[in-house]
Each structure stands twice: as structure tokens, then as C-alpha cells.
Scaffold this active site. Structure first.
Site, PDB file in Angstrom:
ATOM      1  N   LYS A  11      63.643   9.872   9.219  1.00 17.04           N
ATOM      2  CA  LYS A  11      64.791   9.137   8.658  1.00 17.04           C
ATOM      3  C   LYS A  11      65.236   9.819   7.377  1.00 17.04           C
ATOM      4  O   LYS A  11      64.454  10.551   6.738  1.00 17.04           O
ATOM      5  CB  LYS A  11      64.436   7.678   8.351  1.00 17.04           C
ATOM      6  N   ASP A 135      58.269   0.911   5.287  1.00 15.55           N
ATOM      7  CA  ASP A 135      59.285   1.628   6.076  1.00 15.55           C
ATOM      8  C   ASP A 135      59.067   1.498   7.579  1.00 15.55           C
ATOM      9  O   ASP A 135      59.916   1.922   8.358  1.00 15.55           O
ATOM     10  CB  ASP A 135      59.214   3.138   5.757  1.00 15.55           C
TER      11      ASP A 135
END
Ligand SMILES: C[C@@](CO)(OP(=O)(O)O)[C@H](O)COP(=O)(O)OP(=O)(O)OC[C@H]1O[C@@H](n2ccc(N)nc2=O)[C@H](O)[C@@H]1O
Ligand SMILES: Nc1ncnc2c1ncn2[C@@H]1O[C@H](COP(=O)(O)OP(=O)(O)O)[C@@H](O)[C@H]1O
Length: 277
Positions: A11, A135
Site C-alpha cells: 500500500k 494497518d
């Protein structure tokens, strides 16, 4: 089922604001997570123990190993009476702000969910994911999402993402705990949310440049000036927007077209460069 293979993507954070320190020691943040086309590979199969193998010398094999932590949590929460063997092929740089470890942890949950045919849905996997790291829940569904809380409160965003992305990783590993621990909090009172800014300006990089920041840049650029230089260089090479991802040290650039691949690669000789079309 013999074995299950999944790809776990990296990401980037298109903006990251650290809002306040919480009583539990974490920080409330605001960020846009965006999945990118750079993948680790995970394969799982049933075994009599919980086992882990990887081709990377940088992934810890002890209690810090996020794939093992995921497997243990999954097996306990479903009361499964066998073990698993996990193989991880590592491509995403470690400690780079690209969320590789978190993505692998989510990948293990998704792969085990298929292997053991539990029928659990994404919401339940997100709950397990939140026990592993802030996350990790994002990576259960991936895509693009607005995240708040400590990063685990996820709101998916539907966007046609218009850019090619270049990632530059200068071989500097940054500890997330160190970055949060040394950050001077900035005042974001009265600003529009990153979600509003992102949705309004995704096709207007000049405005992204003016309004989207990453609070960790100042800290990381002052400790590692070479990271800040990457951002300046990406702009020289034609990036429309550039920012550091997460707590660093990867810096990304958005381009409309990449016609100077050779020039980009040679500008960052010695660093790891990923050109994602
Ligand atoms: C900064 C970000 C931005 O996406 O990513 P990375 O640079 O690590 O990729 C994240 O907030 C990283 O989340 P993640 O890597 O999952 O962190 P965790 O394992 O939950 O926490 C590691 C440590 O970071 C600090 N931490 C993490 C998240 C948060 N919202 N506040 C914190 O203070 C805590 O000290 C915690 O002990
Ligand atoms: N599968 C994994 N891949 C990468 N790092 C892992 C993994 N499991 C545990 N870790 C630990 O997580 C830390 C953070 O790694 P990573 O997720 O790559 O970075 P970042 O948090 O900067 O995005 C590493 O320093 C390592 O000790």
C-alpha cells in the site's frame, strides 16, 4: 484442498495526519490507503504444526513474525485442531512504509479462511486483523480506503485512479514505533478531511500538492536527508505529485505517462525502484 496461494499487495498512504496520542499509547490518524501492484506471495497448506518458511533474510522468525501471529489467532478463534505450513515469497521491501508485513498478515487470514472453508466473511476477518496490527484490516479488502482511528476504521472509496506510480525505496529501514515516538504533533484543527480533499482533487495533482501532507516527512527528511532528495528528484523527472508513504522510507510519485523509464532508473542507482503501470 491441498494448498492455497494468495498475493498480498503493498500500500501507499496518499496523505497521513497524526491527530493525537491516545491513552492506549496509539495515535489517532487520518489517511488514504491505496493498494499498489507490488506483491508478496503466500502459500498455505495443512500440517501437524504451525510452520513458517521464507526466501527473505529480513523477515523475523520469532514472535514478531506477523504471518505466524495471524495463523495462531486464526486457528485459536476457529478452534481448528491441525497446524499449517506457511511459505512467504517476499518482494515488498521490509520496513519501507509499504505495509508488507501487515499485508502478509491479512493474506494469511484470507488464505486460511479458504483452506479451512470456515465461511467467515470479510467483517469477521477484519476484526481478527485488528488484533494483529493497525494497518492489517485495510488489507482484508484492499482497494482504496479512507482510514481513521489508529488506522483500523476503514471506509472503502470508489475511485478511478488515473496515475502510473513510481516507488523509490532508498534501502533505509524505519521502525514505525520509532517514528510515532519521535513525532512532533502538528495542528490540523479546522482543515477539511483528507477524504474530502482526495475525492475532490484526485484528478488535479496541483491541488493534491498543495493540500495533502504526510506528517512523518519532516521527521524522516531531517534524519535521512537522502529521503527528501528523492521527492525533489521525482518532481524533476516529471512526477505530478510525490509524497513519502507511511513512516517511510519509500517515496512515491504519480505520473500521467512514464516515457523516461531509463532516466528514472538511472537517477536512483543503488536504490530499489518499482515502476507500476
Ligand atoms: C505509519 C503507518 C501508516 O499506514 O504505516 P507504516 O509506515 O508502518 O507502513 C501505520 O500507522 C502503522 O501501522 P502498523 O504498522 O500496523 O502499526 P502497529 O503494528 O499497529 O503499531 C506499531 C507501533 O506504532 C505505533 N502506532 C501505530 C499505529 C498508530 N495509529 N499509532 C501508533 O502510535 C505504536 O507505538 C505501535 O506499538
Ligand atoms: N511478513 C513480514 N514481512 C515484513 N516484515 C515483517 C513480517 N512479519 C513481521 N515483520 C516485522 O514487521 C516490521 C515492519 O515491516 P513492514 O510491514 O515491511 O514495514 P512498514 O511497517 O514500514 O510498512 C519489520 O521490521 C519486521 O520486523
Amino acid at each position: 484442498m491441498e494448498s492455497v496461494k494468495v498475493l498480498s499487495p503493498a500500500k501507499i498512504n496518499i496523505g497521513l495526519r497524526v491527530l493525537r496520542k491516545r491513552p492506549d499509547g496509539y495515535h489517532d490518524i487520518e489517511t488514504i490507503f491505496h493498494e499498489v501492484k507490488l506483491f508478496d506471495e503466500i502459500e498455505v497448506e495443512v500440517s501437524d504444526r504451525i510452520e513458517f518458511e521464507t526466501d527473505s533474510s529480513e523477515v523475523p522468525l520469532d514472535f514478531e513474525n506477523l504471518c505466524l501471529r495471524s495463523a495462531r489467532i486464526f486457528i485459536e478463534s476457529f478452534g481448528i485442531h491441525s497446524g499449517v505450513r506457511i511459505f512467504l515469497k517476499k518482494v515488498i521491501p521490509v520496513g519501507a512504509g509499504l505495509g508488507g508485513g501487515s499485508s502478509d498478515a491479512a493474506g494469511v487470514l484470507k488464505a486460511l479462511n479458504i483452506l479451512f472453508e470456515t465461511g467467515a466473511d470479510g467483517d469477521f476477518l477484519c476484526e481478527l486483523a485488528g488484533l494483529i496490527g493497525s494497518d492489517v484490516p485495510f488489507f482484508i479488502r484492499g482497494g482504496t480506503a479512507y482510514a481513521t482511528g489508529r488506522g483500523e476504521v476503514i471506509e472503502p472509496l470508489q475511485v478511478d485512479f488515473p496515475y502510473k506510480i513510481v516507488l523509490v525505496y532508498p534501502n533505509i529501514k524505519i521502525s514505525t514505533a520509532w517514528a510515532y515516538g519521535n513525532l512532533k504533533l502538528r495542528d490540523h484543527a479546522g482543515k477539511r478531511s483528507l477524504k474530502e480533499i482526495f475525492i475532490q482533487y484526485i484528478n488535479s495533482p496541483e491541488n493534491l500538492k498543495m493540500e495533502i501532507e504526510n506528517d512523518f516527512e519532516e521527521l524522516v527528511f531531517s534524519h535521512y536527508p537522502e529521503v527528501g532528495k528523492i521527492k525533489a528528484k521525482l518532481y524533476e523527472l516529471g512526477a505530478l505529485f510525490s509524497l513519502m508513504s507511511g513512516s517511510g522510507s519509500t517515496v512515491f510519485g504519480f505520473f500521467d505517462e512514464i516515457r523516461n523509464e531509463e532516466e528514472i532508473l538511472s537517477a536512483f542507482g543503488g536504490y530499489r525502484v518499482f515502476i507500476l503501470r
